[in-house]
Design a protein around this motif. Structure first.
Motif, PDB file in Angstrom:
ATOM      1  N   PHE A   1      26.511  40.393  87.095  1.00 53.10           N
ATOM      2  CA  PHE A   1      27.075  39.241  87.563  1.00 53.10           C
ATOM      3  C   PHE A   1      28.752  39.553  87.898  1.00 53.10           C
ATOM      4  N   GLY A   2      29.203  39.775  89.051  1.00 57.07           N
ATOM      5  CA  GLY A   2      30.362  40.120  89.377  1.00 57.07           C
ATOM      6  C   GLY A   2      31.239  38.866  90.183  1.00 57.07           C
ATOM      7  N   SER A   3      32.508  39.260  90.333  1.00 57.14           N
ATOM      8  CA  SER A   3      33.555  38.291  91.037  1.00 57.14           C
ATOM      9  C   SER A   3      34.321  39.281  91.828  1.00 57.14           C
ATOM     10  N   MET A   4      35.198  38.630  92.897  1.00 55.10           N
ATOM     11  CA  MET A   4      35.968  39.283  93.438  1.00 55.10           C
ATOM     12  C   MET A   4      37.114  38.303  93.975  1.00 55.10           C
ATOM     13  N   GLN A   5      37.892  37.882  93.152  1.00 59.82           N
ATOM     14  CA  GLN A   5      38.873  36.886  93.393  1.00 59.82           C
ATOM     15  C   GLN A   5      39.923  37.406  94.476  1.00 59.82           C
ATOM     16  N   HIS A   6      40.369  38.476  94.312  1.00 56.39           N
ATOM     17  CA  HIS A   6      41.497  39.037  95.266  1.00 56.39           C
ATOM     18  C   HIS A   6      40.787  40.235  96.095  1.00 56.39           C
ATOM     19  N   ALA A   7      41.528  40.480  97.096  1.00 53.59           N
ATOM     20  CA  ALA A   7      40.963  41.543  97.827  1.00 53.59           C
ATOM     21  C   ALA A   7      41.160  42.750  97.351  1.00 53.59           C
ATOM     22  N   LYS A   8      42.046  43.225  96.544  1.00 54.31           N
ATOM     23  CA  LYS A   8      41.949  44.525  95.734  1.00 54.31           C
ATOM     24  C   LYS A   8      40.828  44.571  94.849  1.00 54.31           C
ATOM     25  N   ASP A   9      40.277  43.475  94.386  1.00 56.39           N
ATOM     26  CA  ASP A   9      39.040  43.497  93.140  1.00 56.39           C
ATOM     27  C   ASP A   9      37.984  44.107  93.935  1.00 56.39           C
ATOM     28  N   LYS A  10      37.862  44.325  95.070  1.00 59.61           N
ATOM     29  CA  LYS A  10      36.568  45.118  95.710  1.00 59.61           C
ATOM     30  C   LYS A  10      36.774  46.549  95.278  1.00 59.61           C
ATOM     31  N   LEU A  11      37.991  47.130  94.889  1.00 59.28           N
ATOM     32  CA  LEU A  11      37.788  48.543  94.235  1.00 59.28           C
ATOM     33  C   LEU A  11      37.338  48.571  93.236  1.00 59.28           C
ATOM     34  N   ASN A  12      37.025  47.528  92.259  1.00 58.37           N
ATOM     35  CA  ASN A  12      36.270  47.541  91.070  1.00 58.37           C
ATOM     36  C   ASN A  12      34.960  48.107  91.348  1.00 58.37           C
ATOM     37  N   TYR A  13      34.418  48.197  92.700  1.00 57.06           N
ATOM     38  CA  TYR A  13      33.015  48.438  92.683  1.00 57.06           C
ATOM     39  C   TYR A  13      32.983  49.928  93.445  1.00 57.06           C
ATOM     40  N   GLN A  14      34.263  50.430  93.595  1.00 56.49           N
ATOM     41  CA  GLN A  14      34.330  51.527  94.301  1.00 56.49           C
ATOM     42  C   GLN A  14      33.453  52.801  93.560  1.00 56.49           C
ATOM     43  N   GLY A  15      32.608  53.476  94.117  1.00 53.89           N
ATOM     44  CA  GLY A  15      31.815  54.560  93.611  1.00 53.89           C
ATOM     45  C   GLY A  15      30.623  53.957  93.107  1.00 53.89           C
ATOM     46  N   LYS A  16      30.315  52.831  92.891  1.00 54.56           N
ATOM     47  CA  LYS A  16      29.285  52.054  92.471  1.00 54.56           C
ATOM     48  C   LYS A  16      28.133  51.886  93.379  1.00 54.56           C
ATOM     49  N   ALA A  17      26.717  51.982  92.937  1.00 52.81           N
ATOM     50  CA  ALA A  17      25.769  51.623  93.892  1.00 52.81           C
ATOM     51  C   ALA A  17      24.864  50.500  93.465  1.00 52.81           C
ATOM     52  N   PHE A  18      24.526  49.748  94.342  1.00 52.54           N
ATOM     53  CA  PHE A  18      23.608  48.529  94.096  1.00 52.54           C
ATOM     54  C   PHE A  18      22.431  48.422  94.979  1.00 52.54           C
ATOM     55  N   ASP A  19      21.224  48.613  94.600  1.00 56.68           N
ATOM     56  CA  ASP A  19      19.895  48.448  95.469  1.00 56.68           C
ATOM     57  C   ASP A  19      20.050  47.181  96.066  1.00 56.68           C
TER      58      ASP A  19
ATOM     59  N   GLU B   1      36.274  41.683 105.367  1.00 54.25           N
ATOM     60  CA  GLU B   1      36.544  42.988 104.871  1.00 54.25           C
ATOM     61  C   GLU B   1      35.819  43.162 103.351  1.00 54.25           C
ATOM     62  N   GLU B   2      35.852  42.111 102.709  1.00 52.61           N
ATOM     63  CA  GLU B   2      35.321  42.183 101.244  1.00 52.61           C
ATOM     64  C   GLU B   2      33.651  42.365 101.552  1.00 52.61           C
ATOM     65  N   TYR B   3      33.150  41.660 102.489  1.00 51.34           N
ATOM     66  CA  TYR B   3      31.500  41.851 102.644  1.00 51.34           C
ATOM     67  C   TYR B   3      31.386  42.989 103.114  1.00 51.34           C
ATOM     68  N   VAL B   4      32.016  43.715 104.154  1.00 51.82           N
ATOM     69  CA  VAL B   4      31.777  45.034 104.654  1.00 51.82           C
ATOM     70  C   VAL B   4      31.802  46.036 103.601  1.00 51.82           C
ATOM     71  N   TYR B   5      32.932  45.769 102.802  1.00 51.03           N
ATOM     72  CA  TYR B   5      33.071  46.907 101.586  1.00 51.03           C
ATOM     73  C   TYR B   5      32.241  46.844 100.831  1.00 51.03           C
ATOM     74  N   LEU B   6      31.558  45.783 100.355  1.00 52.90           N
ATOM     75  CA  LEU B   6      30.689  45.548  99.348  1.00 52.90           C
ATOM     76  C   LEU B   6      29.274  45.985  99.848  1.00 52.90           C
ATOM     77  N   LYS B   7      29.173  45.859 101.328  1.00 57.00           N
ATOM     78  CA  LYS B   7      27.959  46.534 102.085  1.00 57.00           C
ATOM     79  C   LYS B   7      27.677  47.911 101.720  1.00 57.00           C
ATOM     80  N   SER B   8      28.806  48.643 101.673  1.00 57.40           N
ATOM     81  CA  SER B   8      28.830  50.027 101.690  1.00 57.40           C
ATOM     82  C   SER B   8      28.502  50.441 100.272  1.00 57.40           C
ATOM     83  N   ARG B   9      28.379  49.659  99.418  1.00 56.16           N
ATOM     84  CA  ARG B   9      27.951  49.937  98.041  1.00 56.16           C
ATOM     85  C   ARG B   9      26.524  49.595  97.819  1.00 56.16           C
TER      86      ARG B   9
END
Length: 491
Positions: free
Chosen positions: A99-117, A130-138
């Motif tokens: 269970f995760g959150s992304m309150q600020h735009a920079k928080d998307k980097l907390n998921y950098q390098g991670k993979a989610f099925d 921008e946040e959606y697309v970035y997480l889509k890359s994960r």
């Protein structure tokens, strides 16, 4: 049946059965959206290396989802454990749901390098594109054999309203698959075409029989909300929602011809005696916006043409240099029959007149024979001018119209929302470039407010049949019959 922990209702089952890569579920309150996401995340927990992610904008908003997971997961998967500090469920075979959150735009980097099925967004309209697309890359596999896909829920409104509406709601009719083409170029020179799919599955409280059986009065609570909230939460109206900055906006195709109770109208040939204006807001990484306006003899303004420097990605600029922008503007003005040969008065963001040690953007425009005067940059008075212009008179006529070919205005301006911290201003995190450019023009021709009116369909009280009945006299069957009548009338 005693061993059944949770069972989907028909509309939830439709959502959970979809094969598309992306699916949005909801559009109104009470459709059982959160339950569907929490359960859908468990589909692959039998695979040891599977990892799912369920997101809300802020961590406190996750509380209800986590409580749902604690109610269902422990009962359905004996041995599954929840780590409160990591906000992670671990299942007996090793699979995880985070269970995760992304309150600020920079928080998307907390998921950098991670993979989610599997990735789930609860209340997608709270996120930026921008946040959606970035997480889509994960969204990628953690091992062989898993299915990678994204599921989301949403109600109308929020900072992401515009892009969510564009991507899922207006892209196709509900329950219609949208196919998006992607061309992949390989380093060795090969080219491959791939396709991705998405769909919108609508739901509302009327699809949630369990909720209505447990709380029949929930319908009444929704139906007695203010107009914008009622239309959005009860009926999933994406053109009316809480927090909408320009709530006067109406786009009614049935009135394009008579121009009553609508701001969008059919284009027409501009009379030769009308004055023509051009307004401009500069952008490079973000979109630039140029609008052309005609003013009739009564002072009514018409947005007749526009040039919006946006890629196919919302709020992403085409990155044209200033010379390229103004050469294109000049070309349009010399070739388009509505503009050719006209004395066009230009107004723009005063910031383009700043040289900063080099040639200003306004000077570049002048070299291309595109001339501007500095616009009035006052935000609140400018937005008030927009409100004054959008207001309808008693006959249903506003002081501002937008030709239906002005797609950027129609897509972005009505979806802007209030700033949470500056209550009279709009949220600048939204795609506000067309609005800013329009504001400069309207401030160059300010008007005084006039008495505003609403069409009958927006002023009637949906619960008028109950006005002379005391609350304590309403039995549940009577109230529900009344609400059924209301729903038929409203929909």
């Amino acid at each position: 049946m005693d061993n059944v922990v949770w069972q989907p209702q028909p509309r939830q089952l439709e959502f959970m059965s979809r094969p598309e890569d992306e699916a949005l579920y909801g559009g109104a309150a009470g459709g059982g959206k959160s339950d569907a996401l929490v359960i859908e995340a468990t589909r692959q927990v039998g695979i040891p290396y599977y990892k799912g992610l369920i997101l809300r904008k802020t961590y406190p908003q996750l509380t209800e989802l986590i409580e749902k997971s604690q109610r269902y997961y422990s009962a359905a998967f004996p041995g599954a454990t929840y780590n409160d500090s990591k906000h992670t469920w671990t299942f007996p075979g090793g699979a995880k749901i985070v269970f995760g959150s992304m309150q600020h735009a920079k928080d998307k980097l907390n998921y950098q390098g991670k993979a989610f099925d599997f990735i789930a967004f609860d209340e997608l309209t709270h996120f930026t594109y921008e946040e959606y697309v970035y997480l889509k890359s994960r969204n990628r596999p953690n091992g062989p054999g898993t299915r990678c896909y994204i599921r989301s829920t949403a109600n109308p409104g929020g900072i992401g309203h515009a892009w969510v509406k564009d991507r899922f709601i207006t892209a196709a009719a509900p329950m219609t698959t949208v196919w998006e083409k992607a061309v992949v170029q390989y380093p060795g020179g090969g080219v491959e075409t791939r396709w991705s799919s998405r769909i919108f599955v609508p739901s509302s409280v009327f699809d949630n029989k369990i909720l209505l059986d447990n709380d029949p009065d929930y319908l009444a609570r929704l139906a007695t909300m203010p107009e914008a909230e009622r239309k959005a939460l009860l009926y999933g109206d994406w053109d009316s929602y809480s927090g909408q900055y320009f709530s006067e906006w109406r786009d009614k195709p049935e009135h394009y011809a008579d121009r009553r109770w609508t701001h969008v109208i059919d284009p027409f040939e501009i009379p030769s005696g009308w004055r023509i204006y051009r307004s401009f807001d500069w952008g490079y990484r973000k979109p630039f916006s140029c609008g052309w306006w005609a003013v009739d003899y009564d002072g009514v303004v018409y947005r007749i043409l526009e040039l919006y420097g946006c890629t196919s990605t919302p709020n992403d600029g085409v990155r044209w240099n200033a010379d390229q922008v103004f050469r294109e503007i000049r070309r349009i003005e010399t070739e388009h029959p509505w503009l050719r040969g006209k004395n066009i008065q230009g107004v723009a963001d005063p910031a383009i007149f700043s040289a900063d040690g080099g040639e200003s953007i306004a000077e570049t425009a002048k070299k291309c024979r595109v001339h501007f005067s500095p616009g009035d940059h006052q935000r609140i008075p400018g937005w008030l001018q927009m409100h004054y212009r959008l207001a309808f008179d008693e006959n249903g006529f506003p002081m501002m119209y937008v030709f239906k070919n002005c797609k950027a205005f129609i897509r972005t301006v009505p979806t802007l929302i209030f700033d949470e911290h500056k209550v009279e201003d709009l949220d600048t995190e939204g795609e506000d470039h067309v609005a800013d450019e329009s504001r400069y023009f309207l401030m160059s021709r300010p008007i005084k407010p006039r008495a505003a009116a609403k069409p009958d369909e927006y002023s009637k009280n949906p619960l008028s049949i109950f006005l002379d009945v005391k609350r304590e006299d309403l039995t549940r069957p009577t109230a529900r019959v009344g609400l059924e009548i209301i729903s038929e009338d409203e929909t």
